[in-house]
Design a protein around this motif. Structure first.
Motif, PDB file in Angstrom:
ATOM      1  N   PHE A  11       0.853  -1.194   0.000  1.00 32.84           N
ATOM      2  CA  PHE A  11       0.000   0.000   0.000  1.00 32.84           C
ATOM      3  C   PHE A  11       0.889   1.244   0.000  1.00 32.84           C
ATOM      4  O   PHE A  11       1.921   1.281   0.676  1.00 32.84           O
ATOM      5  CB  PHE A  11      -0.906   0.022   1.239  1.00 32.84           C
ATOM      6  N   TYR A  13       0.783   5.728   0.048  1.00 31.18           N
ATOM      7  CA  TYR A  13       0.090   7.022   0.079  1.00 31.18           C
ATOM      8  C   TYR A  13       0.763   7.874  -0.997  1.00 31.18           C
ATOM      9  O   TYR A  13       1.810   8.460  -0.743  1.00 31.18           O
ATOM     10  CB  TYR A  13       0.250   7.706   1.435  1.00 31.18           C
ATOM     11  N   THR A  44      -1.665   1.587   9.039  1.00 31.84           N
ATOM     12  CA  THR A  44      -2.079   1.359   7.646  1.00 31.84           C
ATOM     13  C   THR A  44      -2.577  -0.070   7.493  1.00 31.84           C
ATOM     14  O   THR A  44      -3.626  -0.320   6.873  1.00 31.84           O
ATOM     15  CB  THR A  44      -0.896   1.613   6.692  1.00 31.84           C
ATOM     16  N   ARG A  51     -10.893  -2.519   6.320  1.00 31.42           N
ATOM     17  CA  ARG A  51     -11.460  -2.018   5.055  1.00 31.42           C
ATOM     18  C   ARG A  51     -11.755  -0.521   5.066  1.00 31.42           C
ATOM     19  O   ARG A  51     -12.610  -0.049   4.348  1.00 31.42           O
ATOM     20  CB  ARG A  51     -12.728  -2.787   4.676  1.00 31.42           C
ATOM     21  N   LEU A  52     -11.062   0.209   5.936  1.00 29.87           N
ATOM     22  CA  LEU A  52     -11.153   1.668   5.827  1.00 29.87           C
ATOM     23  C   LEU A  52     -10.386   2.100   4.586  1.00 29.87           C
ATOM     24  O   LEU A  52     -10.724   3.087   3.948  1.00 29.87           O
ATOM     25  CB  LEU A  52     -10.580   2.335   7.079  1.00 29.87           C
ATOM     26  N   PHE A  53      -9.320   1.354   4.256  1.00 33.22           N
ATOM     27  CA  PHE A  53      -8.619   1.508   2.991  1.00 33.22           C
ATOM     28  C   PHE A  53      -8.750   0.182   2.237  1.00 33.22           C
ATOM     29  O   PHE A  53      -8.969  -0.852   2.857  1.00 33.22           O
ATOM     30  CB  PHE A  53      -7.107   1.751   3.184  1.00 33.22           C
ATOM     31  N   THR A  54      -8.584   0.252   0.926  1.00 34.26           N
ATOM     32  CA  THR A  54      -8.469  -0.994   0.157  1.00 34.26           C
ATOM     33  C   THR A  54      -7.242  -0.898  -0.730  1.00 34.26           C
ATOM     34  O   THR A  54      -6.754   0.189  -1.022  1.00 34.26           O
ATOM     35  CB  THR A  54      -9.700  -1.243  -0.732  1.00 34.26           C
TER      36      THR A  54
ATOM     37  N   PRO B 253     -13.546   3.484   0.007  1.00 35.62           N
ATOM     38  CA  PRO B 253     -12.213   3.180   0.558  1.00 35.62           C
ATOM     39  C   PRO B 253     -11.123   3.071  -0.500  1.00 35.62           C
ATOM     40  O   PRO B 253      -9.952   3.179  -0.190  1.00 35.62           O
ATOM     41  CB  PRO B 253     -12.418   1.835   1.263  1.00 35.62           C
ATOM     42  N   MET B 258     -10.296   9.434   2.359  1.00 35.38           N
ATOM     43  CA  MET B 258      -9.981   8.539   3.471  1.00 35.38           C
ATOM     44  C   MET B 258      -8.600   7.908   3.286  1.00 35.38           C
ATOM     45  O   MET B 258      -7.861   7.711   4.217  1.00 35.38           O
ATOM     46  CB  MET B 258     -11.026   7.412   3.562  1.00 35.38           C
ATOM     47  N   THR B 259      -8.257   7.591   2.020  1.00 35.09           N
ATOM     48  CA  THR B 259      -6.969   6.956   1.770  1.00 35.09           C
ATOM     49  C   THR B 259      -5.830   7.953   1.732  1.00 35.09           C
ATOM     50  O   THR B 259      -4.685   7.567   1.769  1.00 35.09           O
ATOM     51  CB  THR B 259      -6.990   6.190   0.431  1.00 35.09           C
ATOM     52  N   GLY B 262      -3.745   8.938   5.661  1.00 31.81           N
ATOM     53  CA  GLY B 262      -2.624   8.234   6.290  1.00 31.81           C
ATOM     54  C   GLY B 262      -2.875   8.080   7.724  1.00 31.81           C
ATOM     55  O   GLY B 262      -2.097   7.722   8.504  1.00 31.81           O
TER      56      GLY B 262
END
Lengths: 239, 262
Positions: A11, A13, A44, A51-54, B253, B258-259, B262
């Motif tokens: 992942f 950013y 992270t 699943r706040l991020f995918t 998501p 939201m991504t 960080g």
């Protein structure tokens, strides 16, 4: 399988790579401690597990449910305790639990029964009517763990759940969750940077700069030395 | 069944929060009442109003601005919901909601419906107080206004939801006041009919005409007189769809802010 299976997860950013090809498995009923210094990528990883991020790089399976293809099935099988408190402080202990139960489709008598059960499990049966705001830090954390157990999850994820607690409360919660793991076959994934929260029989993952540096039992990893020293050496050598 | 239980819980939570925050409720009512009882009294003589639909006779300025003030309540509440969503996200309780085993669109819609319901209740409280001061409507108007208020509340709530996905920190909320609430309110038909604006500036008139808030206010204005304004409904529903799509993208998501946090 009822545990946690993470395979090839990366992942970023933007330009900043936070996780690189992270793979590990936590068997059902195991207590797995995720150790990592600040900025290692623990939060992270937690955001991906919840699943706040995918991410498209890699797969995550929770109790056999793929988080990408069967997100609702996977989310129904995890209980989460975030680092930051997510309690509604103006609600009573019971109402906090009932609200969460409803988000998982539990209502009426079934939810009321589960509230009594999880409060009993967390030794908070006498505090059901108290406002969350009136609880001390340790009991708020216990309430959050009770809430995470409301829907009888297979996997419990806890992101630095003892932050800000005094030593006695911290030890109490660490013991309690280890007991849940042993008595109920719950798979526990516990992120921390405090090595004294890890028991010799626990699985230990060391995450540093987005990579897994170690994945074995604490006893095998330390070989009679102190986990804290091993952790510091590994993360300093890798830095 | 799980969806119904969850929706009921989210609505009950919103209602409880509404009851607990009495100061917010009072502030939401005081603001339009000051406009109605003070501002309107002062401007009554200055602003002459021609007869325009849905009105069939000359009306007082107080009567004219009632639908606009209903819109004001919905607008401020929509933005207040946005503020509380940013707060929830910063405080973490939004995470709890987003990790429930429910589709994200459903969770966001449930929050939206709950917030809109509270807004509509406040509008009726305002209309009740306005009636005590002699500004009344026909009984059927109060009933007919309900769907119009609900759609407008949903549209403005969806705007708040979309904005909340864009606002990174609570401190940035002041920008919403300056760049969203005030322009939306003043560039609308809430306080003056659009033909008045056209007399002053064609550009401002056009801005007012494309402002979704104008159409929400007009939808409510016609409904309060038991009349149907199809173009206003169309524009309001279109704006609702656009804002909701933006909100769903913002809280997706795989994309959205939201991504990026960080």
């Amino acid at each position: 399988m009822n545990g946690l299976d993470v395979s090839g997860v990366s992942f970023a950013y933007g330009e900043k790579q936070a996780l690189r090809d992270v793979s590990f498995t936590v068997a059902p009923g195991r207590f797995c401690a995720l150790l990592g210094p600040n900025g290692a990528g623990k939060s992270t990883l937690f955001s991906l597990l919840t699943r706040l991020f995918t991410t498209r790089d890699g797969t995550i399976k929770i109790a056999g449910h793929d988080l990408e293809t069967d997100a609702r099935g996977a989310m129904a099988r995890i209980g989460v305790v975030f680092q930051q408190s997510t309690l509604d402080l103006d609600l009573s202990v019971r109402r906090n639990l009932l609200y969460f139960a409803a988000l998982h489709g539990l209502g009426g008598a079934q939810a009321a029964r589960r509230v009594d059960e999880v409060l009993e499990v967390m030794d908070m049966g006498t505090r059901a009517r108290e406002r969350a705001r009136d609880l001390n830090g340790g009991h708020r954390r216990r309430l959050e763990i009770a809430r995470a157990l409301m829907h009888d999850p297979a996997v419990l994820l806890l992101d630095e759940p003892t932050v800000g607690l005094d030593a006695a409360s911290r030890a109490g919660i660490v013991d309690h969750v280890h007991r849940l793991c042993a008595d109920r076959g719950l798979t526990v994934f516990w992120a921390t940077h405090l090595t004294d929260e890890v028991w010799p029989s626990d699985q230990v993952l060391i995450l540093h700069q987005g990579r897994i540096l170690a994945d074995e039992t604490c006893a095998d990893l330390t070989q009679d030395t102190d986990l804290r020293d091993v952790f510091l050496i590994m993360t300093q050598v890798a830095a | 069944m799980i969806w119904w239980i969850a929706l009921r819980a989210i609505m009950a939570r919103e209602a409880l929060r509404f009851v607990q925050q009495r100061a917010r409720f009072v502030a939401a009512l005081v603001r339009p009442l000051i406009w109605l009882l003070v501002f309107a009294a002062g401007f009554r003589a200055a602003l002459g109003l021609a007869i325009i639909p849905p009105y069939t006779t000359y009306i007082s300025y107080e009567t004219y601005i009632v639908p606009g003030l209903c819109g004001m309540i919905l607008l401020f509440n929509g933005m207040q919901s946005s503020l509380s969503l940013v707060y929830d996200r910063e405080m973490g309780s939004m995470r709890l909601l987003l990790t429930a085993p429910l589709p994200r669109w459903f969770i966001l819609s449930a929050k939206l419906v709950a917030g809109a319901a509270m807004s509509v209740l406040q509008v009726y409280a305002f209309l009740g107080i306005a009636a005590l001061f002699g500004i009344t409507l026909k009984p059927w108007g109060y009933v007919a206004a309900l769907p119009a208020l609900a759609i407008t509340a949903l549209m403005l709530g969806a705007l708040g939801l979309a904005l909340s996905s864009l606002i990174k920190q609570l401190e940035n909320f002041a920008g919403v006041m300056n760049f969203v609430i005030f322009p939306m309110f003043f560039l609308s038909s809430a306080l003056y009919p659009l033909w008045k604006m056209a007399e002053s500036s064609q550009l401002l008139y056009r801005l007012c005409a494309v402002n979704p808030f104008t159409h929400g206010v007009e939808l409510v204005r016609f409904a309060l007189y038991a009349q149907f304004n199809a173009p206003a409904l169309g524009w309001t529903v279109l704006a609702l769809a656009v804002f909701m799509t933006a909100a769903l993208r913002g809280y997706d998501p795989a994309r959205g802010m939201m991504t990026k946090k960080g």
